[in-house]
Scaffold this motif. Structure first.
Motif, PDB file in Angstrom:
ATOM      1  N   TYR A   1       0.752  -1.130  -0.021  1.00  0.00           N
ATOM      2  CA  TYR A   1      -0.135  -0.036  -0.095  1.00  0.00           C
ATOM      3  C   TYR A   1       0.796   1.203   0.133  1.00  0.00           C
ATOM      4  CZ  TYR A   1      -3.885   2.931   1.545  1.00  0.00           C
ATOM      5  OH  TYR A   1      -5.061   3.812   1.460  1.00  0.00           O
TER       6      TYR A   1
ATOM      7  N   SER B   1      -0.365   6.391   5.371  1.00  0.00           N
ATOM      8  CA  SER B   1       0.354   7.521   6.416  1.00  0.00           C
ATOM      9  C   SER B   1       1.559   6.746   6.590  1.00  0.00           C
ATOM     10  CB  SER B   1      -0.863   7.124   7.584  1.00  0.00           C
ATOM     11  OG  SER B   1      -2.096   7.000   7.236  1.00  0.00           O
ATOM     12  N   SER B   2       1.776   5.614   6.698  1.00  0.00           N
ATOM     13  CA  SER B   2       3.013   5.269   6.979  1.00  0.00           C
ATOM     14  C   SER B   2       4.298   5.451   5.683  1.00  0.00           C
ATOM     15  CB  SER B   2       3.079   3.557   7.026  1.00  0.00           C
ATOM     16  OG  SER B   2       2.098   3.253   7.644  1.00  0.00           O
TER      17      SER B   2
ATOM     18  N   LYS C   1     -10.316   0.061   3.148  1.00  0.00           N
ATOM     19  CA  LYS C   1      -9.282   0.156   4.134  1.00  0.00           C
ATOM     20  C   LYS C   1      -9.857   0.582   5.312  1.00  0.00           C
ATOM     21  CE  LYS C   1      -4.602   1.831   5.152  1.00  0.00           C
ATOM     22  NZ  LYS C   1      -4.556   1.522   6.449  1.00  0.00           N
TER      23      LYS C   1
ATOM     24  N   THR D   1      -9.609   1.328   8.921  1.00  0.00           N
ATOM     25  CA  THR D   1      -8.739   1.417  10.134  1.00  0.00           C
ATOM     26  C   THR D   1      -9.549   1.921  11.370  1.00  0.00           C
ATOM     27  OG1 THR D   1      -6.757   1.746   8.785  1.00  0.00           O
ATOM     28  CG2 THR D   1      -6.597   2.340  11.090  1.00  0.00           C
TER      29      THR D   1
ATOM     30  N   GLU E   1      -2.577  -4.390  15.482  1.00  0.00           N
ATOM     31  CA  GLU E   1      -2.675  -4.824  16.717  1.00  0.00           C
ATOM     32  C   GLU E   1      -4.173  -5.602  16.862  1.00  0.00           C
ATOM     33  OE1 GLU E   1      -2.098  -1.956  15.800  1.00  0.00           O
ATOM     34  OE2 GLU E   1      -2.263  -0.300  17.333  1.00  0.00           O
TER      35      GLU E   1
ATOM     36  N   GLY F   1      -0.892  -2.671   6.963  1.00  0.00           N
ATOM     37  CA  GLY F   1      -0.492  -1.990   7.962  1.00  0.00           C
ATOM     38  C   GLY F   1       1.175  -1.759   7.933  1.00  0.00           C
TER      39      GLY F   1
ATOM     40  N   ILE G   1       4.441  -4.623  18.876  1.00  0.00           N
ATOM     41  CA  ILE G   1       3.901  -3.506  18.560  1.00  0.00           C
ATOM     42  C   ILE G   1       3.757  -2.494  19.818  1.00  0.00           C
ATOM     43  CG2 ILE G   1       1.614  -2.409  17.798  1.00  0.00           C
ATOM     44  CD1 ILE G   1       1.143  -4.758  16.013  1.00  0.00           C
TER      45      ILE G   1
ATOM     46  N   LEU H   1       6.323   5.260  16.731  1.00  0.00           N
ATOM     47  CA  LEU H   1       6.121   4.347  15.657  1.00  0.00           C
ATOM     48  C   LEU H   1       6.888   4.322  14.346  1.00  0.00           C
ATOM     49  CD1 LEU H   1       3.753   2.671  14.400  1.00  0.00           C
ATOM     50  CD2 LEU H   1       2.325   4.275  13.806  1.00  0.00           C
TER      51      LEU H   1
END
Ligand code: NGF
Length: 289
Positions: free
Chosen positions: A40, A44-45, A161, A163, A188, A203, A239, A247
């Motif tokens: 993906y 955000s990551s 997606k 979340t 998680e 994720g 995690i 993070l």
């Protein structure tokens, strides 16, 4: 389009420039070591919302080239600048991305009609499929089942997606839309998504332990829920520590410790605190990451 997708981490140098070779190494680790089913890209990551349009395009391009068809690719193109979202959507579609995804527009309190128009505009301009990116904790946009109903009426909207920790809504969506793709978003909580019958998961932490996520997912599909829960315990021990240390900084530092050049994060995020390096090395050792 089913299975475990890493939300791709993007290595930056301390000037905020993309480290191209590092990005290729992170991608290879995801494919060759974690053996995820897809990536993906620019979520955000990927620190997407801090990047220029050119940087986003460059990441789409490098990822497409490095993966060379080995895994499925989803391009996150969402932006509250709709022109940018369309431009990125066209770019990723021309590169051959399997689907687009777009975060619900945020910051201003957009009405649902405006949100619907945003998705329709990107879909019409690109002709590509769309996966809604719902992440209410960060966007403040919480959609109702009725609003999902409206968006899902468009056959180009192939999934979501998801979340969120609202498993009642997840169950309702699953029952009502057996043919839409639902991806679980919080790593998680993967096992709860898996028992709810999601098609896959997307994720950030799968960049470092996608192999564990795959185990959880496959065990649940084979009815081995108790065993899957044991693996989720291990994943959550990791995690929990990652969240405590920071993070994205810690995920990157774990890769750095392993010899994969994951660089640093982009400002205004603060870079990894070297005082935490020992704790990261211990995490890598203890969990054989
Ligand atoms: O990073 C966040 C912010 N969420 C991700 C994921 O849902 C979204 C999740 O993996 C994502 O990675 C992306 O769009 O690129 C968490 O990092 C993880 O569960 C740890 O909390 O909420």
């Amino acid at each position: 389009m089913k299975g475990i997708f890493s939300a791709l981490l993007v290595p930056f140098d301390d000037q905020g420039r993309i480290k191209e070779q590092g990005l290729r190494e992170v991608i290879r680790n995801n494919i060759d070591v974690q053996q995820v089913d897809g990536l993906y890209v620019n979520g955000s990551s990927g620190e997407n919302f801090m990047l220029t349009t050119d940087q986003k395009k460059k990441i789409f391009e490098i990822t497409h080239e490095e993966t060379n068809g080995a895994v499925k690719l989803i391009a996150q193109v969402g932006s509250i600048n709709l022109d940018e979202a369309v431009e990125l959507g066209k770019y990723a579609t021309e590169l051959g991305y399997d689907s687009l995804s777009a975060v619900t527009p945020f910051y201003y309190k957009f009405t649902f009609d405006e949100i619907k128009n945003y998705y329709e505009t990107i879909i019409e301009a690109t002709g590509n499929n769309m996966i809604i990116y719902a992440i209410p904790a960060l966007t403040g946009v919480s959609m109702s089942l009725e609003q999902f109903d409206v968006l899902f009426q468009n056959e180009k909207v192939i999934g979501v997606k998801y979340t969120d920790g609202n498993f009642f809504m997840l169950e309702r969506l699953r029952k009502k839309y057996p043919n839409k793709l639902i991806y679980s978003g919080f790593d998680e909580m993967l096992i709860y998504g898996a028992v709810s019958g999601v098609d896959g998961a997307i994720g950030s932490t799968y960049n470092i332990h996608g192999n564990l996520a795959k185990q959880i997912f496959e065990m649940v599909q084979q009815g081995e829920v108790a065993s899957a829960y044991e693996v989720q315990h291990v994943m959550n021990d990791i995690i929990e520590k990652v969240l405590e240390l920071g993070l994205y900084q810690t995920l990157k530092e774990i890769l750095n410790v392993k010899g994969i050049d994951a660089g640093t994060v982009k400002q205004p995020m603060s870079s990894f605190d070297p005082a935490k390096r020992e704790a990261v090395e211990k995490l890598v050792r203890d969990f054989n990451l």
